[in-house]
Write a protein that holds these residues in place. Sequence first.
Motif, short mmCIF file in Angstrom:
data_model
loop_
_atom_site.label_atom_id
_atom_site.label_comp_id
_atom_site.label_asym_id
_atom_site.label_seq_id
_atom_site.Cartn_x
_atom_site.Cartn_y
_atom_site.Cartn_z
N ASP A 273 0.84 -1.20 0.00
CA ASP A 273 0.00 0.00 0.00
C ASP A 273 0.88 1.25 0.00
OD1 ASP A 273 -2.52 -1.22 0.05
OD2 ASP A 273 -2.35 -1.59 2.20
N PRO A 274 0.57 2.23 -0.84
CA PRO A 274 1.36 3.48 -0.83
C PRO A 274 1.12 4.28 0.44
CG PRO A 274 -0.53 3.72 -2.28
CD PRO A 274 -0.52 2.29 -1.84
N ALA A 275 2.16 4.97 0.90
CA ALA A 275 2.02 5.84 2.06
C ALA A 275 1.12 7.02 1.73
CB ALA A 275 3.38 6.32 2.53
N ALA A 276 1.15 7.47 0.50
CA ALA A 276 0.29 8.55 0.03
C ALA A 276 0.28 8.50 -1.49
CB ALA A 276 0.80 9.91 0.52
N LEU A 277 -0.80 8.94 -2.06
CA LEU A 277 -0.91 9.03 -3.52
C LEU A 277 -1.82 10.18 -3.89
CD1 LEU A 277 -3.93 7.78 -4.29
CD2 LEU A 277 -2.75 5.63 -4.05
N LEU B 163 -0.37 9.80 -11.67
CA LEU B 163 -0.57 9.34 -10.29
C LEU B 163 0.80 9.23 -9.64
CD1 LEU B 163 -2.57 8.34 -8.14
CD2 LEU B 163 -2.15 6.01 -8.98
N VAL B 164 1.02 10.07 -8.63
CA VAL B 164 2.28 10.04 -7.88
C VAL B 164 2.05 9.25 -6.62
CG1 VAL B 164 4.07 11.41 -6.77
CG2 VAL B 164 2.96 12.26 -8.84
N MET B 165 2.86 8.19 -6.42
CA MET B 165 2.71 7.30 -5.28
C MET B 165 4.00 7.30 -4.46
SD MET B 165 0.78 4.15 -7.26
CE MET B 165 1.94 4.15 -8.65
N LEU B 166 3.85 7.38 -3.17
CA LEU B 166 4.99 7.39 -2.26
C LEU B 166 5.05 6.08 -1.49
CD1 LEU B 166 4.62 10.97 -0.68
CD2 LEU B 166 5.86 10.30 -2.75
N THR B 167 6.25 5.51 -1.42
CA THR B 167 6.49 4.30 -0.64
C THR B 167 7.82 4.47 0.09
OG1 THR B 167 7.72 3.13 -2.39
CG2 THR B 167 5.31 2.93 -2.40
N GLY B 168 8.15 3.47 0.89
CA GLY B 168 9.44 3.50 1.55
C GLY B 168 10.59 3.33 0.58
N ASP B 169 10.29 2.83 -0.63
CA ASP B 169 11.31 2.62 -1.65
C ASP B 169 11.50 3.84 -2.54
OD1 ASP B 169 11.66 0.05 -0.71
OD2 ASP B 169 10.14 -0.78 -2.07
N GLY B 170 10.71 4.88 -2.37
CA GLY B 170 10.87 6.09 -3.17
C GLY B 170 9.57 6.58 -3.77
N ILE B 171 9.67 7.08 -4.99
CA ILE B 171 8.55 7.75 -5.68
C ILE B 171 8.26 7.02 -6.98
CG2 ILE B 171 7.73 9.93 -6.67
CD1 ILE B 171 9.91 11.30 -4.94
N PRO C 15 -9.57 16.26 -2.95
CA PRO C 15 -9.15 17.07 -1.80
C PRO C 15 -8.53 16.25 -0.67
CG PRO C 15 -11.33 17.74 -2.56
CD PRO C 15 -10.99 16.49 -3.29
N GLU C 16 -9.14 15.10 -0.34
CA GLU C 16 -8.62 14.30 0.77
C GLU C 16 -7.26 13.71 0.43
OE1 GLU C 16 -11.44 11.39 1.95
OE2 GLU C 16 -13.06 12.83 2.29
N ASP C 17 -7.11 13.18 -0.79
CA ASP C 17 -5.82 12.65 -1.20
C ASP C 17 -4.77 13.75 -1.25
OD1 ASP C 17 -6.71 10.03 -1.44
OD2 ASP C 17 -7.29 10.28 -3.54
N ALA C 18 -5.16 14.94 -1.76
CA ALA C 18 -4.21 16.04 -1.87
C ALA C 18 -3.74 16.50 -0.49
CB ALA C 18 -4.85 17.20 -2.63
N ASP C 19 -4.68 16.65 0.45
CA ASP C 19 -4.30 17.09 1.80
C ASP C 19 -3.38 16.08 2.47
OD1 ASP C 19 -5.81 19.34 1.44
OD2 ASP C 19 -7.54 18.62 2.59
N HIS C 20 -3.71 14.80 2.36
CA HIS C 20 -2.89 13.75 2.97
C HIS C 20 -1.51 13.71 2.33
CE1 HIS C 20 -1.74 10.07 4.94
NE2 HIS C 20 -1.59 9.45 3.78
N PHE C 21 -1.46 13.83 1.02
CA PHE C 21 -0.18 13.80 0.31
C PHE C 21 0.72 14.95 0.74
CE2 PHE C 21 2.65 14.70 -3.22
CZ PHE C 21 3.09 13.45 -3.63
#
Length: 243
Positions: free
Chosen positions: A17-21, A161-169, A231-237
């Motif tokens: 699961d991505p940390a944020a997207l 779609l930009v996804m963040l993980t512990g391995d990078g972007i 909005p929710e994804d943007a704020d969390h990201f």
Amino acid sequence: MAKRKVRRRARRILGADPAALVWCELARPIPAPPEQVHRAAGNKRLKPGRHWLLYAGAVLFFFVVVPMMLIDKLGDRLERRPAGRRAPHPRNEPEPASTSSPGSGLPDPASSPGTPEPGRDRQGRRRPSDPAHGLFDGDWERTAGRLLLHWYGHSPNPQRLVMLTGDGICLAASPRRRLSPTKAADFHAVARFSPAEARIEAEAGRPRGFGTFVLHFPDGSWLELGRLAGPEDADHFLRTVST
């Protein structure tokens, strides 16, 4: 918030699961690169492609809706015009003289155009001469410039779609032209960066609809992304990358 099928697809691509997207776009249009640089990169497209239904809708609007509106407006004017009334003949009246005099200190309306001076905006400030238009650092040979040269070659859609993980972007996009790319579940990864290859800078708490973030690369190049969807994804990201 991103659809469940989008999150399932993201989990399949990343293996977790991505940390944020967040879905986003380039903050500004891609400026024209030097001809030799563009040719060396394969002459990839520099503008997004649109779905054929958008073009069909535009044709229908201009050739069907607009003429109907004009005909309806013309009919209303003809109905309101009194019968037998003639339009008045124009009189040869002298043009009014200027209300200002050389020593009055009042500006002459005829000599005060509303357009700003060349090189200045309407507030009188000088416009910055930025060939990259603030989109990236301006060097086409660095990472950000090379990424832009292939941006729409990977996908004609403007959304990424930009996804963040512990391995990078990870950057992903749908390969086909779509009316709603953010709802498509056929997107695939178009670029991956480890934590040593790229980092994100952003400012949380900005008004919704105005949030942007910047991709920074070790060679000093950078690229700005904006138009965040959801909005929710943007704020969390933005909260995630700003902490």
